[in-house]
Design an enzyme around this catalytic site. Structure first.
Site, PDB file in Angstrom:
ATOM      1  N   ASN A  95     -15.184  -9.800 -68.171  1.00 11.71           N
ATOM      2  CA  ASN A  95     -15.991  -9.055 -69.158  1.00 11.71           C
ATOM      3  C   ASN A  95     -15.840  -9.655 -70.549  1.00 11.71           C
ATOM      4  OD1 ASN A  95     -17.507  -6.527 -68.134  1.00 11.71           O
ATOM      5  ND2 ASN A  95     -15.591  -6.527 -66.978  1.00 11.71           N
ATOM      6  N   ASN A 106     -14.744   1.734 -73.893  1.00  8.24           N
ATOM      7  CA  ASN A 106     -14.149   1.289 -72.628  1.00  8.24           C
ATOM      8  C   ASN A 106     -15.245   1.112 -71.576  1.00  8.24           C
ATOM      9  OD1 ASN A 106     -12.053   0.736 -70.712  1.00  8.24           O
ATOM     10  ND2 ASN A 106     -12.205   2.838 -69.952  1.00  8.24           N
ATOM     11  N   HIS A 130     -15.614   1.172 -67.314  1.00  9.89           N
ATOM     12  CA  HIS A 130     -14.864   1.610 -66.132  1.00  9.89           C
ATOM     13  C   HIS A 130     -15.734   1.437 -64.887  1.00  9.89           C
ATOM     14  CE1 HIS A 130     -11.765   3.728 -63.935  1.00  9.89           C
ATOM     15  NE2 HIS A 130     -12.728   4.409 -63.345  1.00  9.89           N
ATOM     16  N   GLY A 165     -10.465 -11.049 -67.184  1.00  9.47           N
ATOM     17  CA  GLY A 165     -11.201 -11.342 -68.418  1.00  9.47           C
ATOM     18  C   GLY A 165     -12.646 -11.750 -68.213  1.00  9.47           C
ATOM     19  N   MET A 222      -5.598  -2.014 -69.060  1.00  7.89           N
ATOM     20  CA  MET A 222      -5.110  -0.998 -68.137  1.00  7.89           C
ATOM     21  C   MET A 222      -3.963  -0.183 -68.746  1.00  7.89           C
ATOM     22  SD  MET A 222      -7.347  -1.595 -65.945  1.00  7.89           S
ATOM     23  CE  MET A 222      -7.016  -0.776 -64.406  1.00  7.89           C
ATOM     24  N   ARG A 223      -4.187   0.311 -69.941  1.00  9.17           N
ATOM     25  CA  ARG A 223      -3.134   1.063 -70.631  1.00  9.17           C
ATOM     26  C   ARG A 223      -3.811   2.174 -71.438  1.00  9.17           C
ATOM     27  NH1 ARG A 223       1.988  -0.300 -71.320  1.00  9.17           N
ATOM     28  NH2 ARG A 223       1.675  -2.316 -70.336  1.00  9.17           N
ATOM     29  N   LEU A 224      -3.178   3.352 -71.457  1.00  8.16           N
ATOM     30  CA  LEU A 224      -3.749   4.453 -72.241  1.00  8.16           C
ATOM     31  C   LEU A 224      -3.585   4.181 -73.727  1.00  8.16           C
ATOM     32  CD1 LEU A 224      -2.754   7.967 -70.812  1.00  8.16           C
ATOM     33  CD2 LEU A 224      -5.041   7.007 -71.107  1.00  8.16           C
ATOM     34  N   ILE A 225      -4.623   4.454 -74.485  1.00  5.92           N
ATOM     35  CA  ILE A 225      -4.549   4.297 -75.935  1.00  5.92           C
ATOM     36  C   ILE A 225      -3.845   5.555 -76.489  1.00  5.92           C
ATOM     37  CG2 ILE A 225      -5.901   4.062 -78.063  1.00  5.92           C
ATOM     38  CD1 ILE A 225      -6.135   1.613 -76.214  1.00  5.92           C
ATOM     39  N   LYS A 256       5.856   3.538 -78.160  1.00  7.28           N
ATOM     40  CA  LYS A 256       4.405   3.284 -78.122  1.00  7.28           C
ATOM     41  C   LYS A 256       3.843   3.300 -79.540  1.00  7.28           C
ATOM     42  CE  LYS A 256       0.299   4.464 -75.600  1.00  7.28           C
ATOM     43  NZ  LYS A 256      -0.076   4.404 -74.220  1.00  7.28           N
TER      44      LYS A 256
HETATM   45  C1  GAR Z   1     -13.488  -4.212 -64.783  1.00  6.42           C
HETATM   46  O1  GAR Z   1     -14.117  -3.923 -63.564  1.00  6.42           O
HETATM   47  C2  GAR Z   1     -13.325  -2.949 -65.612  1.00  6.42           C
HETATM   48  O2  GAR Z   1     -14.365  -2.043 -65.445  1.00  6.42           O
HETATM   49  C3  GAR Z   1     -12.028  -2.405 -65.086  1.00  6.42           C
HETATM   50  O3  GAR Z   1     -11.222  -3.537 -64.936  1.00  6.42           O
HETATM   51  C4  GAR Z   1     -12.047  -4.649 -64.554  1.00  6.42           C
HETATM   52  C5  GAR Z   1     -11.665  -5.827 -65.410  1.00  6.42           C
HETATM   53  O4  GAR Z   1     -12.336  -6.984 -64.992  1.00  6.42           O
HETATM   54  N1  GAR Z   1     -11.459  -1.444 -65.979  1.00  6.42           N
HETATM   55  C6  GAR Z   1     -10.808  -0.344 -65.570  1.00  6.42           C
HETATM   56  O5  GAR Z   1     -10.567  -0.095 -64.418  1.00  6.42           O
HETATM   57  C7  GAR Z   1     -10.368   0.567 -66.709  1.00  6.42           C
HETATM   58  N2  GAR Z   1      -9.911   1.818 -66.215  1.00  6.42           N
HETATM   59  P1  GAR Z   1     -12.286  -8.297 -65.878  1.00  6.42           P
HETATM   60  O6  GAR Z   1     -10.816  -8.517 -66.271  1.00  6.42           O
HETATM   61  O7  GAR Z   1     -12.798  -9.380 -65.005  1.00  6.42           O
HETATM   62  O8  GAR Z   1     -13.133  -8.071 -67.092  1.00  6.42           O
END
Ligand code: GAR
Length: 196
Positions: free
Chosen positions: A17, A110, A112, A15, A93-96, A68
């Site tokens: 971000n 999103n 990435h 979390g 980490m789940r497909l919408i 789903k």
């Molecule tokens: C982030 O680096 C984000 O880009 C990635 O998960 C991390 C979450 O970090 N997302 C993916 O890989 C999506 N495919 P956080 O929980 O510290 O925000």
């Protein structure tokens, strides 16, 4: 109505971000209000971070639903109840699925940790290091039915640090925390202008 864009942040992990976006909203750098944090992982650290704020946190586990579609219908009811306009995925980490996509068409964003279309899916940083690339990066994009596909809104490069996943992840996070708020701000600003 305070005129701010109402967003829900979806997260499955640490979390950081979410925390950066929440700070940006409080500081007035992002003209949005996080009305909801949703996690599919009740034990994830994002729940702890959200508890430090007064933002409503909802933990919904897909396995608690028969399908789903039923999971996403339950989510939509909550999102609509809160008046959520945009869904912001932050380590979700789940497909919408098609049900949620139809309820929020071109309104799910999103982030990435790679320069898409390179290294989609899980462990993008590990994939980049395994390929021996020297530069990876961060992508912010609109979500479609694919895995980390959909129109790209912004990208930024990040150097791979000594082939080290932890140090590279740290560098990626630092870039993410700036790129996400800036990209969302220009997205919401251009939407407000086009409504006016
Ligand atoms: C982030 O680096 C984000 O880009 C990635 O998960 C991390 C979450 O970090 N997302 C993916 O890989 C999506 N495919 P956080 O929980 O510290 O925000």
């Amino acid at each position: 109505m305070n005129g701010k864009t109402k967003i829900a942040v979806f997260a499955s992990g640490s979390g950081s971000n979410f925390e950066a976006l929440e700070f940006a909203c409080r500081e007035g750098e992002l003209d949005a209000e996080i009305t909801l944090v949703m996690t599919d992982k009740p034990a994830s650290f994002v729940v702890e971070r959200a508890r430090q704020t007064d933002i409503r946190t909802v933990a919904l586990e897909p396995k608690a639903f028969p399908s789903k579609q039923a999971f996403e219908e339950a989510l939509i009811a909550i999102l609509q109840d809160e008046g959520v306009e945009w869904i912001v995925l932050a380590g979700y980490m789940r497909l919408i699925g098609p049900t949620l996509l139809a309820a929020y068409p071109s309104r799910i964003v999103n982030i990435h940790p790679s320069l898409l279309p390179s290294f989609p899916g899980k462990d993008a940083i590990g994939q980049a290091i395994a390929h021996g690339v020297k530069v990876t990066g961060v992508t912010v994009h609109l979500v479609d039915e694919g895995m980390d596909t959909g129109p790209i809104l912004a990208q930024a490069p990040v150097q791979v640090v000594d082939g080290n996943p932890e140090l590279t992840a740290k560098a990626i996070h630092a870039v993410e925390h700036v790129l996400y708020k800036e990209t969302l701000q220009s997205l919401f600003t251009s939407e407000t202008k086009s409504k006016a």
